[in-house]
Design a protein around this motif. Structure first.
Motif, PDB file in Angstrom:
ATOM      1  N   ILE A  13       0.841  -1.203   0.000  1.00  0.00           N
ATOM      2  CA  ILE A  13       0.000   0.000   0.000  1.00  0.00           C
ATOM      3  C   ILE A  13       0.873   1.249   0.000  1.00  0.00           C
ATOM      4  N   GLY A  14       2.007   1.184   0.730  1.00  0.00           N
ATOM      5  CA  GLY A  14       2.900   2.343   0.792  1.00  0.00           C
ATOM      6  C   GLY A  14       3.431   2.756  -0.567  1.00  0.00           C
ATOM      7  N   ARG A  15       3.552   1.795  -1.493  1.00  0.00           N
ATOM      8  CA  ARG A  15       4.076   2.113  -2.824  1.00  0.00           C
ATOM      9  C   ARG A  15       3.081   2.930  -3.653  1.00  0.00           C
ATOM     10  N   ILE A  16       1.803   2.833  -3.333  1.00  0.00           N
ATOM     11  CA  ILE A  16       0.794   3.553  -4.134  1.00  0.00           C
ATOM     12  C   ILE A  16       0.065   4.625  -3.332  1.00  0.00           C
ATOM     13  N   CYS A  17       0.491   4.849  -2.076  1.00  0.00           N
ATOM     14  CA  CYS A  17      -0.257   5.763  -1.209  1.00  0.00           C
ATOM     15  C   CYS A  17      -0.273   7.197  -1.749  1.00  0.00           C
ATOM     16  N   LYS A  18       0.747   7.588  -2.502  1.00  0.00           N
ATOM     17  CA  LYS A  18       0.784   8.954  -3.019  1.00  0.00           C
ATOM     18  C   LYS A  18      -0.286   9.199  -4.073  1.00  0.00           C
ATOM     19  N   TYR A  19      -0.867   8.128  -4.603  1.00  0.00           N
ATOM     20  CA  TYR A  19      -1.921   8.275  -5.599  1.00  0.00           C
ATOM     21  C   TYR A  19      -3.313   8.217  -4.975  1.00  0.00           C
ATOM     22  N   LEU A  20      -3.386   8.037  -3.658  1.00  0.00           N
ATOM     23  CA  LEU A  20      -4.670   7.863  -2.985  1.00  0.00           C
ATOM     24  C   LEU A  20      -4.974   9.047  -2.088  1.00  0.00           C
ATOM     25  N   THR A  21      -6.263   9.347  -1.949  1.00  0.00           N
ATOM     26  CA  THR A  21      -6.677  10.341  -0.958  1.00  0.00           C
ATOM     27  C   THR A  21      -6.565   9.714   0.422  1.00  0.00           C
ATOM     28  N   LYS A  22      -6.607  10.541   1.451  1.00  0.00           N
ATOM     29  CA  LYS A  22      -6.472  10.021   2.816  1.00  0.00           C
ATOM     30  C   LYS A  22      -7.618   9.071   3.157  1.00  0.00           C
ATOM     31  N   GLU A  23      -8.837   9.400   2.705  1.00  0.00           N
ATOM     32  CA  GLU A  23      -9.991   8.553   2.995  1.00  0.00           C
ATOM     33  C   GLU A  23      -9.871   7.201   2.299  1.00  0.00           C
ATOM     34  N   ASN A  24      -9.429   7.225   1.045  1.00  0.00           N
ATOM     35  CA  ASN A  24      -9.247   5.956   0.322  1.00  0.00           C
ATOM     36  C   ASN A  24      -8.112   5.129   0.918  1.00  0.00           C
ATOM     37  N   LEU A  25      -7.072   5.824   1.376  1.00  0.00           N
ATOM     38  CA  LEU A  25      -5.952   5.130   2.017  1.00  0.00           C
ATOM     39  C   LEU A  25      -6.411   4.467   3.313  1.00  0.00           C
ATOM     40  N   LYS A  26      -7.199   5.208   4.082  1.00  0.00           N
ATOM     41  CA  LYS A  26      -7.723   4.649   5.331  1.00  0.00           C
ATOM     42  C   LYS A  26      -8.621   3.450   5.048  1.00  0.00           C
ATOM     43  N   LEU A  27      -9.454   3.563   4.030  1.00  0.00           N
ATOM     44  CA  LEU A  27     -10.347   2.461   3.652  1.00  0.00           C
ATOM     45  C   LEU A  27      -9.560   1.218   3.267  1.00  0.00           C
ATOM     46  N   LEU A  28      -8.486   1.415   2.498  1.00  0.00           N
ATOM     47  CA  LEU A  28      -7.669   0.295   2.040  1.00  0.00           C
ATOM     48  C   LEU A  28      -6.948  -0.377   3.207  1.00  0.00           C
ATOM     49  N   VAL A  29      -6.402   0.420   4.119  1.00  0.00           N
ATOM     50  CA  VAL A  29      -5.683  -0.130   5.270  1.00  0.00           C
ATOM     51  C   VAL A  29      -6.639  -0.891   6.190  1.00  0.00           C
ATOM     52  N   ASN A  30      -7.833  -0.322   6.391  1.00  0.00           N
ATOM     53  CA  ASN A  30      -8.820  -1.010   7.227  1.00  0.00           C
ATOM     54  C   ASN A  30      -9.224  -2.354   6.626  1.00  0.00           C
ATOM     55  N   ALA A  31      -9.391  -2.376   5.312  1.00  0.00           N
ATOM     56  CA  ALA A  31      -9.863  -3.589   4.642  1.00  0.00           C
ATOM     57  C   ALA A  31      -8.798  -4.675   4.587  1.00  0.00           C
TER      58      ALA A  31
END
Length: 356
Positions: A184-202
């Motif tokens: 996830i860290g490799r693509i986090c710069k392309y994600l909004t904070k909300e989408n990043l949080k959603l991905l980490v939670n999932a």
């Protein structure tokens, strides 16, 4: 159809529904562009169907009666059958004979009912305390197959070792979760904070939460491994630096720490037991407390805390952890009626207890 009629006593109309669903089914095999001649199916249920797993469970239900005749406990999950027996050190040979006889009857029943037992996929594990002498059992024989006792087994994604230390399970969970965080860290710069949080939670937090109630009472150094993974995930979302204090980041995300998440799961299961939402094998582990004297607390729902001989194992058991955790809850949380309101009240209570 015979099972639905004779064993469960379904009505004629219901049987007609199932007959129209199951009969006259055909199957073909496709390899590349080649399609085989359709073959009539006399046994089985449609794979991939919604009713398939339910019908299969109904079909193999009599297998529980076969196991019960040998005084063994069992748990079924789809086509996976687990048998449990407590070995009496004084009558070890008798216990093993009953166990092996039960296995043979199970395999015979499967054969008679058009099912195939796979002895090569059968695993046997002996759970013992690391402080006691292990019984001298090296291997067992089933259906002409010799099965060596294994050091650990994977049960629906949970790695259980022979001493129930759960160290291997925690290490595997941390390893997979850490690899996911790196991806996830490799693509986090392309994600909004909300989408990043959603991905980490999932993909990360869900892995830490999976079956975490079994981790109650483990040593702090084991739980700290999971906490470090959660802290890394929180830093990824909030942008917290490596040496900054992690509590503000966790509070911002409204995340409970790992230990509180474990207590949350134990209490959630307890609430479901109270309201009849859990199977009998869990409900039987709790005994409601009845005071012999008239006390103000007698009107409250409390559970009896059993006496345990082993701090290492006894206090990790659900029959001990659930009463201890439930009895200490405030009445405002206990008295909630719906599951959703209980979850909300419990999370708020644990959140304020940890952070404030």
């Amino acid at each position: 159809m015979e099972r639905l009629e004779s064993y469960f006593g379904f009505s004629k109309l219901t049987l007609c529904w199932f007959r129209s669903y199951l009969e006259n089914c055909r199957q073909s095999i496709i390899i590349g562009d080649q399609v085989s001649t359709p073959c009539a199916l006399r046994y089985g249920v449609p794979q991939g169907s919604i009713l398939g797993p339910l019908l299969f469970t109904l079909y193999i239900a009599p297998l529980q009666d076969v196991i019960a005749r040998h005084n063994l406990n069992s748990l079924f999950y789809a086509d996976d059958t687990q048998l449990y027996i407590a070995i009496d050190p004084a009558n070890q040979a008798l216990s093993l004979t009953a166990f092996q006889s039960c296995i043979e009857d199970v395999m015979q029943w499967n054969t008679q009912n058009m099912l195939r037992s796979n002895a090569e996929k059968t695993e046997v594990i002996l759970f013992t305390s690391r402080f006691t002498k292990t019984p001298n059992i090296k291997k067992l024989c089933f259906d002409s197959t010799v099965i060596e006792l294994t050091e650990r087994v994977c049960d629906l994604g949970v790695n259980l070792d022979k001493n129930l230390s759960l160290t291997y399970h925690i290490n595997e969970t941390c390893k997979k979760a850490t690899n996911t965080i790196r991806s996830i860290g490799r693509i986090c710069k392309y994600l909004t904070k909300e989408n990043l949080k959603l991905l980490v939670n999932a993909l990360v937090i869900s892995r830490l939460n999976y079956c975490n109630s079994i981790l109650y009472g483990l040593p702090k150094q084991e739980l700290d491994k999971l906490q470090r993974v959660q802290n890394t995930a929180a830093c990824l979302i909030t942008g917290t630096k490596q040496y900054d204090h992690i509590k503000p980041a966790l509070r911002e995300l409204h995340w409970l720490p790992v230990e509180s998440r474990i207590i949350f799961k134990v209490l959630l299961i307890t609430f479901k037991i109270i309201h009849g939402l859990c199977p009998a094998y869990l409900s039987s582990l709790l005994q409601q407390y009845h005071s012999q004297r008239s006390l103000r607390s007698s009107s409250k729902l409390l559970f009896t805390v059993p006496t345990v001989n082993s701090v290492t194992y006894g206090e990790c058991a659900f029959s001990f952890s659930a009463p201890i955790s439930w009895n200490s809850l405030p009445d405002a949380v206990k008295n909630t009626t719906s599951l959703s309101s209980f979850k909300s009240a419990l999370k708020t209570f644990l959140f304020w207890k940890y952070y404030f």
